[in-house]
Design a protein around this motif. Sequence first.
Motif, PDB file in Angstrom:
ATOM      1  N   LEU A 177      -2.520  13.995  44.501  1.00 20.69           N
ATOM      2  CA  LEU A 177      -3.869  14.278  44.901  1.00 20.69           C
ATOM      3  C   LEU A 177      -4.639  13.008  46.114  1.00 20.69           C
ATOM      4  CD1 LEU A 177      -4.211  13.538  41.259  1.00 20.69           C
ATOM      5  CD2 LEU A 177      -3.670  15.699  42.019  1.00 20.69           C
ATOM      6  N   VAL A 178      -4.897  13.680  46.904  1.00 19.75           N
ATOM      7  CA  VAL A 178      -6.065  13.692  47.747  1.00 19.75           C
ATOM      8  C   VAL A 178      -7.073  13.509  48.063  1.00 19.75           C
ATOM      9  CG1 VAL A 178      -3.503  13.757  49.870  1.00 19.75           C
ATOM     10  CG2 VAL A 178      -5.713  15.594  49.123  1.00 19.75           C
ATOM     11  N   GLY A 179      -7.812  13.096  48.600  1.00 22.23           N
ATOM     12  CA  GLY A 179      -9.242  12.791  49.275  1.00 22.23           C
ATOM     13  C   GLY A 179      -9.724  12.186  49.755  1.00 22.23           C
ATOM     14  N   THR A 180     -11.387  12.471  49.566  1.00 21.23           N
ATOM     15  CA  THR A 180     -12.600  11.299  50.382  1.00 21.23           C
ATOM     16  C   THR A 180     -13.825  11.878  49.971  1.00 21.23           C
ATOM     17  OG1 THR A 180     -13.418  10.241  52.260  1.00 21.23           O
ATOM     18  CG2 THR A 180     -13.060  12.889  52.384  1.00 21.23           C
ATOM     19  N   LYS A 181     -15.218  10.616  49.948  1.00 16.19           N
ATOM     20  CA  LYS A 181     -16.546  11.925  50.269  1.00 16.19           C
ATOM     21  C   LYS A 181     -16.781  13.322  50.261  1.00 16.19           C
ATOM     22  CE  LYS A 181     -19.972   9.477  52.271  1.00 16.19           C
ATOM     23  NZ  LYS A 181     -20.992   8.506  52.075  1.00 16.19           N
ATOM     24  N   GLY A 182     -16.360  13.251  52.063  1.00 19.75           N
ATOM     25  CA  GLY A 182     -15.970  14.455  52.956  1.00 19.75           C
ATOM     26  C   GLY A 182     -18.390  14.076  53.525  1.00 19.75           C
ATOM     27  N   TYR A 183     -18.360  15.197  54.038  1.00 15.31           N
ATOM     28  CA  TYR A 183     -19.627  14.952  54.318  1.00 15.31           C
ATOM     29  C   TYR A 183     -20.327  16.243  54.739  1.00 15.31           C
ATOM     30  CZ  TYR A 183     -24.645  13.930  55.731  1.00 15.31           C
ATOM     31  OH  TYR A 183     -25.386  13.159  56.123  1.00 15.31           O
ATOM     32  N   THR A 184     -21.240  17.317  54.374  1.00 20.29           N
ATOM     33  CA  THR A 184     -22.206  18.300  55.678  1.00 20.29           C
ATOM     34  C   THR A 184     -23.441  18.329  55.630  1.00 20.29           C
ATOM     35  OG1 THR A 184     -21.400  20.684  55.253  1.00 20.29           O
ATOM     36  CG2 THR A 184     -22.238  19.558  53.551  1.00 20.29           C
ATOM     37  N   PHE A 185     -23.408  19.168  56.348  1.00 17.16           N
ATOM     38  CA  PHE A 185     -24.989  18.959  56.818  1.00 17.16           C
ATOM     39  C   PHE A 185     -25.622  20.007  56.401  1.00 17.16           C
ATOM     40  CE2 PHE A 185     -28.238  21.737  60.472  1.00 17.16           C
ATOM     41  CZ  PHE A 185     -28.866  20.156  60.119  1.00 17.16           C
ATOM     42  N   GLU A 186     -26.865  19.405  55.518  1.00 16.43           N
ATOM     43  CA  GLU A 186     -27.789  20.252  54.725  1.00 16.43           C
ATOM     44  C   GLU A 186     -28.817  20.420  55.134  1.00 16.43           C
ATOM     45  OE1 GLU A 186     -26.390  18.638  50.318  1.00 16.43           O
ATOM     46  OE2 GLU A 186     -26.759  16.693  51.125  1.00 16.43           O
ATOM     47  N   GLY A 187     -29.614  20.053  56.437  1.00 14.90           N
ATOM     48  CA  GLY A 187     -30.787  20.966  56.962  1.00 14.90           C
ATOM     49  C   GLY A 187     -31.344  18.827  57.727  1.00 14.90           C
ATOM     50  N   PRO A 188     -32.555  19.288  58.067  1.00 16.25           N
ATOM     51  CA  PRO A 188     -33.291  20.962  57.522  1.00 16.25           C
ATOM     52  C   PRO A 188     -33.186  21.930  58.332  1.00 16.25           C
ATOM     53  CG  PRO A 188     -34.393  18.600  57.888  1.00 16.25           C
ATOM     54  CD  PRO A 188     -33.634  18.208  58.718  1.00 16.25           C
ATOM     55  N   PHE A 189     -32.912  23.342  57.151  1.00 11.73           N
ATOM     56  CA  PHE A 189     -32.793  24.295  58.394  1.00 11.73           C
ATOM     57  C   PHE A 189     -34.032  24.774  58.271  1.00 11.73           C
ATOM     58  CE2 PHE A 189     -28.441  24.098  55.841  1.00 11.73           C
ATOM     59  CZ  PHE A 189     -27.885  23.866  57.365  1.00 11.73           C
ATOM     60  N   LYS A 227     -20.913  12.798  63.072  1.00 12.37           N
ATOM     61  CA  LYS A 227     -20.606  11.215  63.160  1.00 12.37           C
ATOM     62  C   LYS A 227     -19.890  11.075  61.818  1.00 12.37           C
ATOM     63  CE  LYS A 227     -23.395  10.069  67.022  1.00 12.37           C
ATOM     64  NZ  LYS A 227     -24.307   8.984  67.110  1.00 12.37           N
ATOM     65  N   LEU A 228     -20.722  11.344  60.839  1.00 13.49           N
ATOM     66  CA  LEU A 228     -20.178  11.256  59.449  1.00 13.49           C
ATOM     67  C   LEU A 228     -19.120  12.254  59.239  1.00 13.49           C
ATOM     68  CD1 LEU A 228     -23.537  10.446  57.844  1.00 13.49           C
ATOM     69  CD2 LEU A 228     -22.495   9.193  58.942  1.00 13.49           C
ATOM     70  N   VAL A 229     -19.106  13.717  59.484  1.00 12.35           N
ATOM     71  CA  VAL A 229     -17.659  14.692  59.070  1.00 12.35           C
ATOM     72  C   VAL A 229     -16.635  13.707  59.298  1.00 12.35           C
ATOM     73  CG1 VAL A 229     -17.028  17.356  59.583  1.00 12.35           C
ATOM     74  CG2 VAL A 229     -19.208  16.495  58.849  1.00 12.35           C
ATOM     75  N   LYS A 230     -16.520  13.436  61.454  1.00 14.84           N
ATOM     76  CA  LYS A 230     -16.131  12.877  62.125  1.00 14.84           C
ATOM     77  C   LYS A 230     -15.080  11.981  61.383  1.00 14.84           C
ATOM     78  CE  LYS A 230     -14.196  11.271  66.075  1.00 14.84           C
ATOM     79  NZ  LYS A 230     -13.268   9.747  66.019  1.00 14.84           N
ATOM     80  N   ARG A 231     -16.146  11.003  60.689  1.00 16.60           N
ATOM     81  CA  ARG A 231     -15.096   9.707  60.157  1.00 16.60           C
ATOM     82  C   ARG A 231     -14.542  10.335  59.126  1.00 16.60           C
ATOM     83  NH1 ARG A 231     -20.107   5.756  57.306  1.00 16.60           N
ATOM     84  NH2 ARG A 231     -19.557   7.534  56.027  1.00 16.60           N
ATOM     85  N   GLU A 232     -15.404  11.113  57.892  1.00 13.07           N
ATOM     86  CA  GLU A 232     -14.782  11.531  56.287  1.00 13.07           C
ATOM     87  C   GLU A 232     -13.717  12.272  56.456  1.00 13.07           C
ATOM     88  OE1 GLU A 232     -15.622  10.189  53.709  1.00 13.07           O
ATOM     89  OE2 GLU A 232     -17.004   8.650  54.300  1.00 13.07           O
ATOM     90  N   SER A 233     -13.332  13.583  57.574  1.00 11.25           N
ATOM     91  CA  SER A 233     -11.979  13.738  57.920  1.00 11.25           C
ATOM     92  C   SER A 233     -10.980  12.908  58.415  1.00 11.25           C
ATOM     93  CB  SER A 233     -12.041  14.506  59.217  1.00 11.25           C
ATOM     94  OG  SER A 233     -12.393  14.256  60.554  1.00 11.25           O
ATOM     95  N   LEU A 259     -13.108  16.761  47.555  1.00  7.30           N
ATOM     96  CA  LEU A 259     -14.345  15.733  48.049  1.00  7.30           C
ATOM     97  C   LEU A 259     -15.215  15.865  46.869  1.00  7.30           C
ATOM     98  CD1 LEU A 259     -13.945  18.457  50.800  1.00  7.30           C
ATOM     99  CD2 LEU A 259     -12.770  15.854  50.921  1.00  7.30           C
ATOM    100  N   HIS A 260     -16.171  15.315  47.480  1.00 10.03           N
ATOM    101  CA  HIS A 260     -17.353  14.653  47.296  1.00 10.03           C
ATOM    102  C   HIS A 260     -18.755  16.440  47.700  1.00 10.03           C
ATOM    103  CE1 HIS A 260     -21.184  14.045  44.711  1.00 10.03           C
ATOM    104  NE2 HIS A 260     -21.876  13.567  46.295  1.00 10.03           N
ATOM    105  N   TYR A 261     -19.148  16.308  48.233  1.00 11.91           N
ATOM    106  CA  TYR A 261     -19.710  17.167  49.088  1.00 11.91           C
ATOM    107  C   TYR A 261     -18.955  18.155  49.268  1.00 11.91           C
ATOM    108  CZ  TYR A 261     -22.755  14.006  50.834  1.00 11.91           C
ATOM    109  OH  TYR A 261     -24.053  12.642  51.390  1.00 11.91           O
ATOM    110  N   PRO A 262     -19.075  19.536  49.169  1.00 14.38           N
ATOM    111  CA  PRO A 262     -19.066  20.754  49.753  1.00 14.38           C
ATOM    112  C   PRO A 262     -18.013  20.478  50.953  1.00 14.38           C
ATOM    113  CG  PRO A 262     -21.002  20.508  49.377  1.00 14.38           C
ATOM    114  CD  PRO A 262     -20.505  19.767  49.681  1.00 14.38           C
ATOM    115  N   PRO A 263     -17.082  21.446  50.643  1.00 11.83           N
ATOM    116  CA  PRO A 263     -15.666  21.710  52.315  1.00 11.83           C
ATOM    117  C   PRO A 263     -17.047  22.436  53.698  1.00 11.83           C
ATOM    118  CG  PRO A 263     -15.723  23.691  50.744  1.00 11.83           C
ATOM    119  CD  PRO A 263     -17.019  22.403  49.444  1.00 11.83           C
TER     120      PRO A 263
END
Length: 248
Positions: A120-132, A153-159, A181-185
């Motif tokens: 069982l592997v994981g991390t918080k993750g991150y994804t860009f949520e806007g503004p769109f 930058k946050l995506v890179k750290r979490e990956s 992951l916490h954030y969606p992939p």
Amino acid sequence: MSLFAIGDLHLHFQSELKAREQIEGKIWHNHEAIFRENCLKAMKPDDTLVLVGDHSWGKNLDACQKDLEYIENLPGRKILLRGNHDMFWDAKKTNQLNEMFKGRLEFLQNNYYSYEDYALVGTKGYTFEGPFYVDSYGNIQGWDEKEAEHAEKLVKRESERLIVSLEAAKADGYKKFIMFLHYPPTNIIQTNSIFTKLAEQYGVSQVIYGHCHGETRFHDSITGKKRRIRYSLVSGDALRWKPLKVLD
């Protein structure tokens, strides 16, 4: 023995609740008691429950004690992932949390845990949520590029943190992985991301994530099967407070 998952409990036994959706939403009314009852019905003492973040509104560990005690008292083994609202959890001090709660709770960050022959592997993750930026028909025409650059930058750290988790399990001989992951992939405009690519690279069988709650957000990312990987959203309100059985 079964493996279950859920996320986004947003407990507040010691903190003032200010989230409007949680105050006004019917699905949140008495959700702590409903979830506990659902766990008692579905889970046995030798089952494992992975909670994929946003455990507590408390701003520090002292303000989360009752929230964490509530989680401790749920049936089975409990593994916690870090969410964006988990202010009590400094990623650099995960080892201290694991020592402090040894035998009661396990914290997943830069490490892994075993479940039968799975890692069982994981991390918080991150994804860009806007503004769109959208047109009058609701079609996305662009986005805030400065915010997108910061998100990368946050995506890179979490990956990188996820790779640490995967490589630790791989070094110990594991060949079967379930990713949390916490954030969606992906975000709402992506079809893949570094997280989906890592899932494919390491042969992950399932990706389990939270963060997307409120009905308008249940379809922000991938669900179902894609390239032999099953993606599941397990935010608590999306599951109506019934933990998802991941494996029997």
